[in-house]
Design a protein around this motif. Structure first.
Motif, mmCIF file in Angstrom:
data_model
loop_
_atom_site.group_PDB
_atom_site.id
_atom_site.type_symbol
_atom_site.label_atom_id
_atom_site.label_comp_id
_atom_site.label_asym_id
_atom_site.label_seq_id
_atom_site.Cartn_x
_atom_site.Cartn_y
_atom_site.Cartn_z
ATOM 1 N N LYS A 275 0.851 -1.184 0.000
ATOM 2 C CA LYS A 275 0.000 0.000 0.000
ATOM 3 C C LYS A 275 0.888 1.236 0.000
ATOM 4 O O LYS A 275 1.850 1.321 0.779
ATOM 5 N N GLY A 276 0.593 2.171 -0.888
ATOM 6 C CA GLY A 276 1.420 3.361 -0.962
ATOM 7 C C GLY A 276 0.712 4.528 -1.611
ATOM 8 O O GLY A 276 -0.515 4.507 -1.812
ATOM 9 N N LYS A 277 1.505 5.556 -1.932
ATOM 10 C CA LYS A 277 0.972 6.768 -2.561
ATOM 11 C C LYS A 277 1.794 7.085 -3.800
ATOM 12 O O LYS A 277 3.032 7.026 -3.773
ATOM 13 N N CYS A 278 1.085 7.429 -4.871
ATOM 14 C CA CYS A 278 1.779 7.826 -6.098
ATOM 15 C C CYS A 278 1.572 9.320 -6.333
ATOM 16 O O CYS A 278 1.439 10.083 -5.373
ATOM 17 N N PHE A 279 1.507 9.744 -7.567
ATOM 18 C CA PHE A 279 1.430 11.157 -7.920
ATOM 19 C C PHE A 279 0.334 11.899 -7.145
ATOM 20 O O PHE A 279 -0.791 11.427 -7.039
ATOM 21 N N ALA A 280 0.709 13.036 -6.585
ATOM 22 C CA ALA A 280 -0.213 13.908 -5.847
ATOM 23 C C ALA A 280 -0.831 13.205 -4.638
ATOM 24 O O ALA A 280 -1.924 13.567 -4.192
ATOM 25 N N GLY A 281 -0.118 12.215 -4.113
ATOM 26 C CA GLY A 281 -0.594 11.526 -2.922
ATOM 27 C C GLY A 281 -1.755 10.589 -3.146
ATOM 28 O O GLY A 281 -2.414 10.152 -2.189
ATOM 29 N N GLN A 282 -1.991 10.237 -4.435
ATOM 30 C CA GLN A 282 -3.092 9.332 -4.735
ATOM 31 C C GLN A 282 -2.746 7.891 -4.312
ATOM 32 O O GLN A 282 -1.603 7.457 -4.461
ATOM 33 N N PRO A 283 -3.734 7.153 -3.792
ATOM 34 C CA PRO A 283 -3.444 5.807 -3.251
ATOM 35 C C PRO A 283 -3.210 4.776 -4.348
ATOM 36 O O PRO A 283 -3.805 4.827 -5.419
ATOM 37 N N VAL A 284 -2.311 3.818 -4.061
ATOM 38 C CA VAL A 284 -2.063 2.682 -4.945
ATOM 39 C C VAL A 284 -1.914 1.439 -4.079
ATOM 40 O O VAL A 284 -1.296 1.490 -3.006
ATOM 41 N N THR A 285 -2.499 0.333 -4.532
ATOM 42 C CA THR A 285 -2.422 -0.917 -3.796
ATOM 43 C C THR A 285 -2.021 -2.040 -4.732
ATOM 44 O O THR A 285 -2.554 -2.157 -5.835
ATOM 45 N N VAL A 286 -1.067 -2.861 -4.306
ATOM 46 C CA VAL A 286 -0.667 -4.058 -5.039
ATOM 47 C C VAL A 286 -1.111 -5.261 -4.233
ATOM 48 O O VAL A 286 -0.767 -5.390 -3.054
ATOM 49 N N ASP A 287 -1.875 -6.166 -4.847
ATOM 50 C CA ASP A 287 -2.416 -7.340 -4.153
ATOM 51 C C ASP A 287 -2.243 -8.540 -5.087
ATOM 52 O O ASP A 287 -2.940 -8.653 -6.095
ATOM 53 N N ILE A 288 -1.303 -9.438 -4.766
ATOM 54 C CA ILE A 288 -0.904 -10.513 -5.677
ATOM 55 C C ILE A 288 -0.810 -11.838 -4.921
ATOM 56 O O ILE A 288 -0.447 -11.871 -3.738
ATOM 57 N N ARG A 289 -1.104 -12.942 -5.624
ATOM 58 C CA ARG A 289 -0.849 -14.279 -5.080
ATOM 59 C C ARG A 289 0.077 -15.029 -6.024
ATOM 60 O O ARG A 289 -0.080 -14.978 -7.242
ATOM 61 N N LEU A 290 1.045 -15.735 -5.452
ATOM 62 C CA LEU A 290 1.980 -16.579 -6.202
ATOM 63 C C LEU A 290 1.852 -18.012 -5.691
ATOM 64 O O LEU A 290 1.873 -18.253 -4.489
ATOM 65 N N THR A 291 1.724 -18.976 -6.606
ATOM 66 C CA THR A 291 1.684 -20.387 -6.237
ATOM 67 C C THR A 291 2.740 -21.136 -7.030
ATOM 68 O O THR A 291 2.835 -20.964 -8.254
ATOM 69 N N LEU A 292 3.549 -21.954 -6.347
ATOM 70 C CA LEU A 292 4.616 -22.677 -7.033
ATOM 71 C C LEU A 292 5.044 -23.891 -6.218
ATOM 72 O O LEU A 292 4.783 -23.959 -5.015
ATOM 73 N N PRO A 293 5.698 -24.880 -6.881
ATOM 74 C CA PRO A 293 6.289 -25.992 -6.135
ATOM 75 C C PRO A 293 7.333 -25.445 -5.163
ATOM 76 O O PRO A 293 8.143 -24.599 -5.532
ATOM 77 N N ASP A 294 7.302 -25.926 -3.950
ATOM 78 C CA ASP A 294 8.152 -25.348 -2.914
ATOM 79 C C ASP A 294 9.614 -25.771 -3.047
ATOM 80 O O ASP A 294 10.515 -24.944 -3.166
ATOM 81 N N ALA A 295 9.876 -27.072 -3.038
ATOM 82 C CA ALA A 295 11.256 -27.558 -2.960
ATOM 83 C C ALA A 295 12.084 -27.186 -4.180
ATOM 84 O O ALA A 295 13.245 -26.791 -4.062
#
Length: 357
Positions: A275-295
């Motif tokens: 969660k952060g702020k970009c131009f002129a203090g406008q809000p930006v949110t990154v929400d991602i899921r990653l799935t992969l073999p562990d070992a």
């Protein structure tokens, strides 16, 4: 010339490593480079890596050929390569408390006497020892670090137990004329490296980060060890510090494992929030899921680390390897950004880094 390696801990990661070595040995044209960071490093190919000794404590693995032991319970890595007889017997080593906590019920300790480990290592001709013990096995990991020194082997530490980045151990390896690389292996594409890349992108693009988290769940033995009370704080601290090093200011940030789900088996799911702020203090949110073999997620990186350590051995280097560690691990002796670490590692391999630390 073969790169002779001894493995400590015949768990899921070991299974993925052995299968991966065979996969690329048998690879057809067009598959040789699939999923690799580097086909060749210096003069070394992946096929130059030879496992010559292996150690474990589980009775379902001890005494077996390594080709069979990697598929024994509780390992749950899917089989993706046919492994011939390797003529490498898995020897019993001293548990040294490595089954305490969450792993106690998962591991069935063999009741035979431990092998004469140093004799086995010397007889095998091993020049590198790789510590693939659980993240909770602090006493055992340090014992193996000392064993590497006493057998004049290089030591690679993929666990979050601080060895290469601990000034005491770094000095011990340096004084003994030995090499160490670590700590806590960073996956090829995994939660920490992706989190750092996302953070770097935001910072470089002028986004002010307000808060961030990255949480993991998985079904492998390392996921279980990571939520154990003994390993939880250490693992989370290492991951959080690694990601935080990419932000030039203080930010509330948490990174680490949160749960073990047995039916996920050798799969890990990671969740990212920025969660952060970009131009002129406008809000930006990154929400991602990653799935992969562990070992298998870290094997490509480890293959580069092994060859980087071998190149350092050829040059008669000693102590903690800064470039190799920064390239391959979450908690190296010196933190670097991803781009810088890759460039320093490339320079190290090509012998062009005039300011090597």
């Amino acid at each position: 010339m073969p790169i002779k390696v001894a493995i400590v801990g015949v768990g899921n990661f070991c299974s993925a490593l052995i299968q991966g070595l065979q996969y690329y040995k048998d690879a057809k044209e067009g598959e040789v480079a699939l999923g690799l960071l580097n086909i060749t490093l210096g003069k070394y190919q992946i096929t130059d890596i030879e496992i010559v000794a292996a150690f474990d404590i589980d009775k379902r693995k001890v005494g077996k050929d390594l080709s069979a032991a990697i598929f024994a319970d509780p390992n749950n890595v899917p089989k993706f390569a046919e492994i011939p007889e390797l003529n490498v017997t898995v020897y019993k080593c001293d548990p040294l408390g490595s089954t305490e906590g969450a792993l106690e019920e998962m591991i069935q300790v063999d009741n035979s006497e431990p092998a004469e480990v140093k004799e086995v290592i010397r007889a095998s001709g091993a020049e590198i020892i790789i510590n693939l013990l659980p993240s909770t096995a602090e006493k055992a990991s340090k014992w193996w670090a000392q064993t590497a020194i006493e057998t004049k082997c290089a030591f690679i530490n993929p666990t979050p137990i601080l060895i290469a980045s601990d000034p005491y151990w770094s000095e011990q390896f340096y004084s003994a004329g030995c090499i160490v690389a670590g700590d806590d292996l960073m996956n090829q594409i995994g939660s920490t490296v992706l989190h750092k890349a996302l953070i770097n992108l935001c910072v470089q693009r002028g986004v002010h980060i307000d808060e961030s988290y990255q949480l993991d769940i998985g079904g492998g033995s390392e996921s279980l060890a990571a939520i154990d009370e003994k390993g939880y704080t250490k693992k989370r601290s290492v991951k959080t510090e690694s990601v935080s090093s990419s932000i030039p200011y203080e930010v509330p940030l948490v990174a680490g494992s949160t749960d073990f789900v047995d039916f996920m088996k050798d799969v890990r799911a990671s969740y990212f929030w920025i969660k952060g702020k970009c131009f002129a203090g406008q809000p930006v949110t990154v929400d991602i899921r990653l799935t992969l073999p562990d070992a298998s997620a870290g094997v490509s990186v480890l293959l580069d680390v092994i060859r980087g350590v071998k190149i350092a051995l050829d040059r008669n280097m000693t102590g903690a390897l800064v470039e190799v560690s920064a390239y391959g691990f979450k908690h190296p002796p010196m933190h670097m950004g991803i781009t810088t670490a890759h460039q320093r590692f490339s320079n190290f391999i090509s012998e062009q880094d005039a300011e090597r630390s």
